[in-house]
Write a protein that holds these residues in place. Structure first.
Motif, mmCIF file in Angstrom:
data_model
loop_
_atom_site.group_PDB
_atom_site.id
_atom_site.type_symbol
_atom_site.label_atom_id
_atom_site.label_comp_id
_atom_site.label_asym_id
_atom_site.label_seq_id
_atom_site.Cartn_x
_atom_site.Cartn_y
_atom_site.Cartn_z
ATOM 1 N N ARG A 49 68.623 19.683 42.125
ATOM 2 C CA ARG A 49 69.158 19.191 43.405
ATOM 3 C C ARG A 49 68.292 18.006 43.811
ATOM 4 O O ARG A 49 67.085 17.995 43.578
ATOM 5 N N ASP A 50 68.894 17.030 44.445
ATOM 6 C CA ASP A 50 68.124 15.820 44.756
ATOM 7 C C ASP A 50 66.913 16.098 45.662
ATOM 8 O O ASP A 50 65.882 15.453 45.541
ATOM 9 N N ASP A 51 67.044 17.125 46.516
ATOM 10 C CA ASP A 51 65.943 17.477 47.429
ATOM 11 C C ASP A 51 64.643 17.779 46.673
ATOM 12 O O ASP A 51 63.554 17.560 47.180
HETATM 13 MG MG MG Z 1 70.252 17.376 48.647
#
Ligand code: MG
Ligand code: ATP
Length: 283
Positions: A49-51
């Motif tokens: 996930r980009d987070d």
């Molecule tokens: Mg995200």
């Protein structure tokens, strides 16, 4: 083996994968797992996930990552931003109900602002001496004012359509973002070398983009004029033709200027103009 973290799915996934492909790193789609090795380069791709990407690059679980600059700033991770990648462009803006008058940032004094980017917002408010209450929401921030959860929002904007749909207007553009390549701060010499190779390939990809290869026959007498129309990397390539008084001229032009150049070249006598798609320019 160098590891690069990219988004599993979402707005950056497709272009991140395409970028790796363009620079010769092929991950077989069908075999894609959480962690996939490239067939032809000493690199493996970690899908996240980009987070989570800034953090895994900071702690060295991945050496490199492709992620929005907004996520890097919001996570506050200490990583090196190595290159801007020219996709995933957006901004994080403050927006208020469309009917409200906006006198300036003091509007936000004492207001409740909904956002998924509290850190960036906190910093902006502090810089502007504004005291406001930050309501952290992870999804659908734009409905917060209508739902009575907040007075205003601080959220990602690209076209602005979502704001209009929700009766909001953008009043402060606070943070400009695009996808970036990030790297761990403590690269080993050999990792740095692989990174340099990747950057070199990306750069040639960037300069080749939107370029066309142009070749034509031109009367030798018109050559000086043609060279002025076609400022190529160094200068256009000129080759004599078997026919006296004519030569063949080769050059690279921006696709955006193509028709204008063609018109000018025809006007000075160019014939048999060929326009070819260009794959790569290696600087
Ligand atoms: Mg995200
Ligand atoms: P993930 O499931 O990986 O956490 P996400 O839902 O948090 O994904 P996406 O919506 O896929 O994130 O957006 C990823 C990034 O794309 C954003 O952080 C931002 O940098 C960029 N981006 C570009 N345009 C937009 C947009 N209109 N809305 C949201 N993000 C955008």
């Amino acid at each position: 083996m160098l590891r690069i973290a990219i988004q599993t799915k979402g707005r950056l996934n497709e272009q991140s994968t395409a970028l790796l492909h363009e620079i010769g790193i092929d991950i077989e789609g069908a075999k894609r797992k959480f962690l996939s090795k490239a067939a032809n380069f000493p690199i493996e791709v970690l899908y996240l996930r980009d987070d989570d990407i800034p953090q895994v690059v900071e702690n060295g679980t991945a050496t490199l990552g492709i992620v929005g600059l907004n996520e890097v700033a919001e996570r506050g991770c200490d990583v090196e931003v190595v290159a801007k990648l020219g996709f995933g462009g957006c901004r994080i803006s403050l927006a208020i109900p469309k009917g409200d008058e906006y006198p300036g940032v003091e509007y936000f004094q004492g207001k409740r602002i909904a956002t998924s980017y509290p850190k960036i917002l906190r910093q902006f408010l502090a810089e502007n001496g504004v005291q406001a209450q930050i309501e952290v929401i992870t999804g659908s921030v734009e409905i917060a004012p209508a739902a009575g959860i907040a007075d205003a929002i601080f959220d990602i904007v690209s076209s602005g359509g979502t704001l209009v749909t929700n009766g909001l207007k953008e009043v402060e553009r606070v943070f400009e973002s695009e996808a970036v390549l990030i790297a761990n701060r403590n690269l080993l010499a050999e990792e740095r070398e692989v990174l340099e190779e990747l950057l070199f390939r990306m750069e040639s990809e960037r300069v080749s983009r939107g370029k066309k290869y142009l070749l034509m026959n031109i009367p030798t007498a018109a050559l000086d004029e043609a060279v002025k129309i076609l400022p190529a990397m160094r200068s256009p390539t000129v080759m004599p033709l078997a026919v006296e008084g004519w030569c063949s001229l080769h050059s690279v032009v921006d696709a955006a200027d193509l028709w204008d150049k063609v018109r000018q070249l025809k006007a000075i006598g160019a014939e048999g103009i060929l326009v070819l798609t260009l794959d790569k320019i290696i600087p």
